[in-house]
Design a protein around this motif. Structure first.
Motif, PDB file in Angstrom:
ATOM      1  N   ASP A 241      41.212 -33.863 -33.359  1.00 50.06           N
ATOM      2  CA  ASP A 241      41.721 -33.379 -34.435  1.00 50.06           C
ATOM      3  C   ASP A 241      42.288 -34.727 -35.239  1.00 50.06           C
ATOM      4  OD1 ASP A 241      41.211 -30.932 -34.062  1.00 50.06           O
ATOM      5  OD2 ASP A 241      43.227 -30.233 -33.505  1.00 50.06           O
ATOM      6  N   LEU A 260      43.616 -31.574 -38.373  1.00 51.63           N
ATOM      7  CA  LEU A 260      42.517 -31.296 -38.984  1.00 51.63           C
ATOM      8  C   LEU A 260      41.302 -31.487 -38.168  1.00 51.63           C
ATOM      9  CD1 LEU A 260      44.578 -32.361 -41.058  1.00 51.63           C
ATOM     10  CD2 LEU A 260      43.215 -33.791 -42.431  1.00 51.63           C
ATOM     11  N   ARG A 261      40.591 -30.290 -38.120  1.00 51.46           N
ATOM     12  CA  ARG A 261      39.634 -30.361 -37.117  1.00 51.46           C
ATOM     13  C   ARG A 261      38.136 -30.092 -37.766  1.00 51.46           C
ATOM     14  NH1 ARG A 261      38.523 -27.780 -31.967  1.00 51.46           N
ATOM     15  NH2 ARG A 261      40.420 -29.392 -31.512  1.00 51.46           N
ATOM     16  N   CYS A 262      37.562 -31.083 -37.413  1.00 55.86           N
ATOM     17  CA  CYS A 262      35.887 -31.186 -37.870  1.00 55.86           C
ATOM     18  C   CYS A 262      35.249 -31.894 -36.738  1.00 55.86           C
ATOM     19  CB  CYS A 262      36.037 -31.620 -39.238  1.00 55.86           C
ATOM     20  SG  CYS A 262      34.267 -31.953 -39.783  1.00 55.86           S
ATOM     21  N   ALA A 289      33.985 -35.638 -43.700  1.00 58.20           N
ATOM     22  CA  ALA A 289      34.731 -34.142 -44.172  1.00 58.20           C
ATOM     23  C   ALA A 289      35.975 -34.710 -45.205  1.00 58.20           C
ATOM     24  CB  ALA A 289      35.486 -33.658 -42.870  1.00 58.20           C
ATOM     25  N   TRP A 291      39.333 -33.176 -47.026  1.00 52.50           N
ATOM     26  CA  TRP A 291      40.547 -32.522 -46.921  1.00 52.50           C
ATOM     27  C   TRP A 291      41.563 -32.618 -47.932  1.00 52.50           C
ATOM     28  CZ3 TRP A 291      40.168 -30.598 -41.665  1.00 52.50           C
ATOM     29  CH2 TRP A 291      39.076 -31.485 -40.907  1.00 52.50           C
ATOM     30  N   ARG A 301      46.216 -25.735 -37.900  1.00 57.71           N
ATOM     31  CA  ARG A 301      44.980 -26.604 -37.830  1.00 57.71           C
ATOM     32  C   ARG A 301      44.267 -26.179 -39.107  1.00 57.71           C
ATOM     33  NH1 ARG A 301      42.772 -25.739 -32.417  1.00 57.71           N
ATOM     34  NH2 ARG A 301      43.641 -27.830 -32.347  1.00 57.71           N
ATOM     35  N   LEU A 302      43.837 -27.372 -39.821  1.00 56.05           N
ATOM     36  CA  LEU A 302      43.207 -27.078 -41.278  1.00 56.05           C
ATOM     37  C   LEU A 302      41.920 -27.352 -40.945  1.00 56.05           C
ATOM     38  CD1 LEU A 302      45.583 -29.443 -43.554  1.00 56.05           C
ATOM     39  CD2 LEU A 302      45.555 -26.989 -43.131  1.00 56.05           C
ATOM     40  N   ARG A 303      41.147 -26.830 -41.869  1.00 57.81           N
ATOM     41  CA  ARG A 303      39.484 -27.058 -41.890  1.00 57.81           C
ATOM     42  C   ARG A 303      39.131 -27.753 -43.074  1.00 57.81           C
ATOM     43  NH1 ARG A 303      37.313 -26.017 -37.071  1.00 57.81           N
ATOM     44  NH2 ARG A 303      38.482 -24.212 -36.125  1.00 57.81           N
ATOM     45  N   PRO A 304      38.161 -28.506 -43.228  1.00 59.34           N
ATOM     46  CA  PRO A 304      37.885 -29.163 -44.564  1.00 59.34           C
ATOM     47  C   PRO A 304      37.318 -28.538 -45.527  1.00 59.34           C
ATOM     48  CG  PRO A 304      36.035 -29.351 -42.782  1.00 59.34           C
ATOM     49  CD  PRO A 304      37.308 -28.640 -42.121  1.00 59.34           C
ATOM     50  N   THR A 307      32.180 -30.490 -46.366  1.00 62.05           N
ATOM     51  CA  THR A 307      31.587 -31.405 -45.307  1.00 62.05           C
ATOM     52  C   THR A 307      30.300 -31.898 -45.937  1.00 62.05           C
ATOM     53  OG1 THR A 307      30.658 -29.531 -44.004  1.00 62.05           O
ATOM     54  CG2 THR A 307      32.602 -30.506 -43.224  1.00 62.05           C
TER      55      THR A 307
END
Length: 346
Positions: A241, A260-262, A289, A291, A301-304, A307
């Motif tokens: 992350d 931030l998880r990708c 990614a 953001w 935890r955020l998602r992009p 992508t």
């Protein structure tokens, strides 16, 4: 080098392919500089990708840095450094034999170069003449940053970050922390100095009084740090992350970061110019990614937002050529510029 036509379906402004595997990017004004591992550096027009100049640094390249208005370029490498001047293409190459890890521009004329255990401050307009140097640090200098509008130079090496006033070899202030500092970030507000460390931590000093804080617990070393333009947000690697810490108010003490998880492995990160909190990151799997990195709540935890994963090669570096163009270098030699329509959108 080859240039392909724009692909509007992918919002690709331009793409080139170079023979030397890219290791570093920088972008300022209307220029982009791409450094290859073997030491070939190409300076490109940011809008079209056309080559505007080139140089070779014997021994290979590690990083490159365009000056604030893109009048000059500094390149660092394992065996020395080089300076390039835009007006006439003049190139100064110094094969010092010393590991040159980084550089930092005080303004368009003065640049600091890490050279072994010392930092050298050079006159870029005057054929790279040395203006002054710091005394040797305890180990190889790993990163540099300017404070006080280019009047104080922060030098990171094992055991401390040291501050040097102009023309002073000995430090005027020392920020100790026992460990190997891999990356240095100074907030644009100049309230904070942060180091990313080999011991999987971020160490923070408040410049007003020297008080300090350590954020530990990262699973890997922290080798990439960057503040956004406001100086309120710090992005860091060191884990699958991305972490984004809030430095507004009294700072991050006692708080949790946004996560931030990708990517499984983060290989690049770059804040979009401006105050909107937009961040780009790249991974070993070739994914980019985008953001809204300051959205949500701490510890969430955020998602992009978006992508881009149409590449099958690791991302080597990212750089913003202004708020509307994100330039990406891939390990296989491709350099691609993505156009973004609005400063407020991703």
């Amino acid at each position: 080098m080859s240039i392909t036509a724009p692909d509007q379906a992918l919002t690709v402004a331009w793409e080139i392919t170079i023979e030397d595997a890219p290791v570093a990017l920088s972008a300022r004004g209307d220029l982009v500089a791409v450094a290859g591992a073997e030491g070939t550096v190409r300076i490109l027009d940011a809008a079209m990708g056309a080559e505007m100049g080139a140089l070779d640094l014997p021994g290979g390249a590690l990083k490159n840095y365009l000056s604030p208005t893109a009048r000059h370029l500094a390149v660092t490498g394992p065996m020395g450094y080089a300076l390039w001047r835009r007006t006439d293409g003049r190139t100064v190459v110094r094969e010092s034999g010393a590991w040159s890890s980084s550089a930092a521009w005080a303004n368009d004329e003065r640049v600091a170069i890490a050279s072994g255990r010392k930092a050298l401050v050079l006159d870029a307009d005057g054929d790279g003449e040395e203006l002054w140097r710091t005394e040797p640090a305890a180990s190889t200098v790993t990163d540099l940053a300017w404070l006080r509008r280019g009047r104080r130079l922060a030098v990171a090496a094992y055991g401390a970050v040291r501050g040097h006033e102009r023309h002073t070899a000995q430090p005027v202030v020392t920020y100790p922390y026992i460990g190997s500092h891999l990356a240095l970030a100074v907030a644009p507000t100049e309230k904070w100095i942060c180091s990313g460390n080999q011991d999987a931590s971020i160490h923070i000093w408040r410049t007003r009084d020297g008080s300090e804080l350590t954020m530990s617990g990262y699973p890997e070393k922290v080798s990439r740090l960057a503040f956004d333009d406001t100086g309120f947000w710090l992005a860091a690697d060191g884990a699958p992350d991305l972490t984004v810490w809030d430095f507004s108010g009294k700072g991050p003490a006692g708080t949790a970061p946004r996560q931030l998880r990708c990517h499984e492995t983060i290989t690049a990160l770059a804040w979009r110019p401006g105050p909107a909190g937009h961040l780009a990151s790249g991974g070993h799997d070739g994914t980019i990614a985008l953001w809204y990195a300051t959205a949500g709540q701490p510890a969430n935890r955020l998602r992009p937002v978006r992508t881009l994963d149409d590449a099958d090669s690791a991302v080597a570096a990212l750089a913003w050529a202004g708020p509307h163009l994100l330039v990406t270098a891939y390990r296989d030699g491709r350099v691609r510029a993505y156009g973004l329509p609005s400063r407020t959108e991703l």
